[in-house]
Design an enzyme around this catalytic site. Structure first.
Site, PDB file in Angstrom:
ATOM      1  N   HIS A 144       5.155  31.241  20.031  1.00  0.00           N
ATOM      2  CA  HIS A 144       4.257  32.302  19.565  1.00  0.00           C
ATOM      3  C   HIS A 144       4.703  32.818  18.194  1.00  0.00           C
ATOM      4  O   HIS A 144       3.886  32.994  17.286  1.00  0.00           O
ATOM      5  CB  HIS A 144       4.254  33.437  20.593  1.00  0.00           C
ATOM      6  CG  HIS A 144       3.487  34.647  20.199  1.00  0.00           C
ATOM      7  ND1 HIS A 144       2.196  34.900  20.629  1.00  0.00           N
ATOM      8  CD2 HIS A 144       3.820  35.692  19.407  1.00  0.00           C
ATOM      9  CE1 HIS A 144       1.781  36.046  20.122  1.00  0.00           C
ATOM     10  NE2 HIS A 144       2.760  36.544  19.377  1.00  0.00           N
ATOM     11  N   GLU A 145       5.997  33.057  18.048  1.00  0.00           N
ATOM     12  CA  GLU A 145       6.508  33.597  16.782  1.00  0.00           C
ATOM     13  C   GLU A 145       6.419  32.563  15.663  1.00  0.00           C
ATOM     14  O   GLU A 145       6.083  32.900  14.517  1.00  0.00           O
ATOM     15  CB  GLU A 145       7.956  34.075  16.953  1.00  0.00           C
ATOM     16  CG  GLU A 145       8.141  35.174  17.990  1.00  0.00           C
ATOM     17  CD  GLU A 145       7.252  36.375  17.764  1.00  0.00           C
ATOM     18  OE1 GLU A 145       6.841  36.624  16.606  1.00  0.00           O
ATOM     19  OE2 GLU A 145       6.946  37.083  18.741  1.00  0.00           O
ATOM     20  N   HIS A 148       2.966  32.526  14.395  1.00  0.00           N
ATOM     21  CA  HIS A 148       2.721  33.622  13.449  1.00  0.00           C
ATOM     22  C   HIS A 148       3.084  33.183  12.027  1.00  0.00           C
ATOM     23  O   HIS A 148       2.337  33.428  11.073  1.00  0.00           O
ATOM     24  CB  HIS A 148       3.571  34.845  13.822  1.00  0.00           C
ATOM     25  CG  HIS A 148       2.899  35.803  14.757  1.00  0.00           C
ATOM     26  ND1 HIS A 148       1.616  36.271  14.568  1.00  0.00           N
ATOM     27  CD2 HIS A 148       3.346  36.407  15.894  1.00  0.00           C
ATOM     28  CE1 HIS A 148       1.296  37.113  15.534  1.00  0.00           C
ATOM     29  NE2 HIS A 148       2.327  37.206  16.362  1.00  0.00           N
ATOM     30  N   GLU A 224      -2.825  38.067  17.342  1.00  0.00           N
ATOM     31  CA  GLU A 224      -2.068  37.793  18.563  1.00  0.00           C
ATOM     32  C   GLU A 224      -2.747  36.719  19.406  1.00  0.00           C
ATOM     33  O   GLU A 224      -2.083  35.853  19.987  1.00  0.00           O
ATOM     34  CB  GLU A 224      -1.891  39.084  19.370  1.00  0.00           C
ATOM     35  CG  GLU A 224      -1.000  40.113  18.700  1.00  0.00           C
ATOM     36  CD  GLU A 224       0.346  39.540  18.315  1.00  0.00           C
ATOM     37  OE1 GLU A 224       0.995  38.880  19.161  1.00  0.00           O
ATOM     38  OE2 GLU A 224       0.759  39.730  17.157  1.00  0.00           O
TER      39      GLU A 224
END
Length: 290
Positions: A144-145, A148, A224
């Site tokens: 997820h990071e 980003h 997100e």
């Protein structure tokens, strides 16, 4: 207490630098005897609006390390640290970005990514995340990071924040000038901004700032969803991310410094001002994805 003091001092320093810059460029003299100089006001608004956002972006990595106490893993000291670095490297290669710095910090379950550039970002995970989640779930959070970073979210949010800040500064001063002119109609003795301008500008800076925060938060929530989908893509399946979100939803998420909250994994409980959608909404979006 250290985080709050650091946050306040940083903002004061940024505003001081921007004020000096505006003075040197002469764009702070937008109030003239003939009325508003719109060109100068727009220049002033752009400097104040984008300046703070860009400076915050450029110093985001050192600020994040200092405020969370994150330790960059240059040489892994144990098997867990070696696995974290290898996981970040694998995802970075798959996402087509440069290897981020990898860090670990003490705290409740959370993680964040930050940095001004895709190829020199920072990905950090907390000890609480490692101790309370399975490796597969931690891997999903790391994905997820990294997503980003690959999506350029840090720069995107900086640009959106800069645009919003610019509108707030510009509109509050235009409306403040109009209110002041109305209140001082027929008064030819006094020149320069009056109390109407000053009060209106301060009030609108606050009110419009809230509106801008709502808009920025909405964009952040959309990021997100994209980062969740990005993690599923990097892992090749979505269930690990769904499991990670479900587990995080049952935890007390680690509190991040104000400047880092928009990059964290933890879901927010607020509505309009929340930078993260509710966990159940994120899980439902992933489940519905093809």
């Amino acid at each position: 207490m250290k985080r709050i003091l650091l946050f306040v001092l940083t903002n004061v320093a940024v505003m001081l630098v921007l004020s000096i810059t505006a003075s040197l460029l002469g764009v702070n003299r937008y109030l003239t005897a003939n009325g508003l100089n719109m060109g100068a006001l727009m220049g002033f608004s752009l400097i104040m609006g984008f300046g703070g956002a860009i400076i915050s972006l450029l110093i985001s990595k050192p600020m994040a390390k200092f405020s969370t106490g994150a330790r960059v893993i240059n040489q892994p000291q144990n098997a867990d640290e070696a696995w974290i670095v290898q996981t970040v490297q694998r995802f970075a290669e798959k996402a087509g970005i440069g290897m981020p710095e990898v860090a670990i910090y003490d705290g409740e379950p959370n993680a964040f990514a930050t940095g001004a550039f895709k190829n020199s970002a920072l990905v950090a995970v907390s000890t609480g995340l490692l101790h309370n989640m399975t490796r597969e779930e931690v891997e999903a959070v790391i994905g997820h990071e990294v997503a980003h970073v690959a999506n350029g979210d840090m720069v995107t949010m900086t640009l959106i924040q800069g645009v919003m800040n610019t509108f707030v500064v510009f509109l509050s001063r235009v409306i403040g000038y109009a209110v002041d002119s109305f209140l001082r109609k027929g008064d030819s003795e006094n020149s320069g901004p009056g109390i109407g301008y000053m009060v209106t500008t301060v009030v609108l800076d606050i009110l419009l700032g809230f509106v801008a925060a709502i808009i920025v938060a909405w964009f952040s929530r959309q990021r997100e969803f994209r980062a969740d989908a990005g993690a599923a893509h990097l892992m090749g399946r979505k269930q690990p991310m769904i499991n990670a979100l479900a587990r995080l939803g049952g935890m007390v998420p680690g509190e991040l410094p104000k400047t880092m909250q928009a990059m964290g994994i933890a879901g927010g409980l607020g509505k309009l001002f929340s930078t993260h959608p509710p966990m159940e909404e994120r899980i439902a979006r992933l489940q519905q994805a093809g």
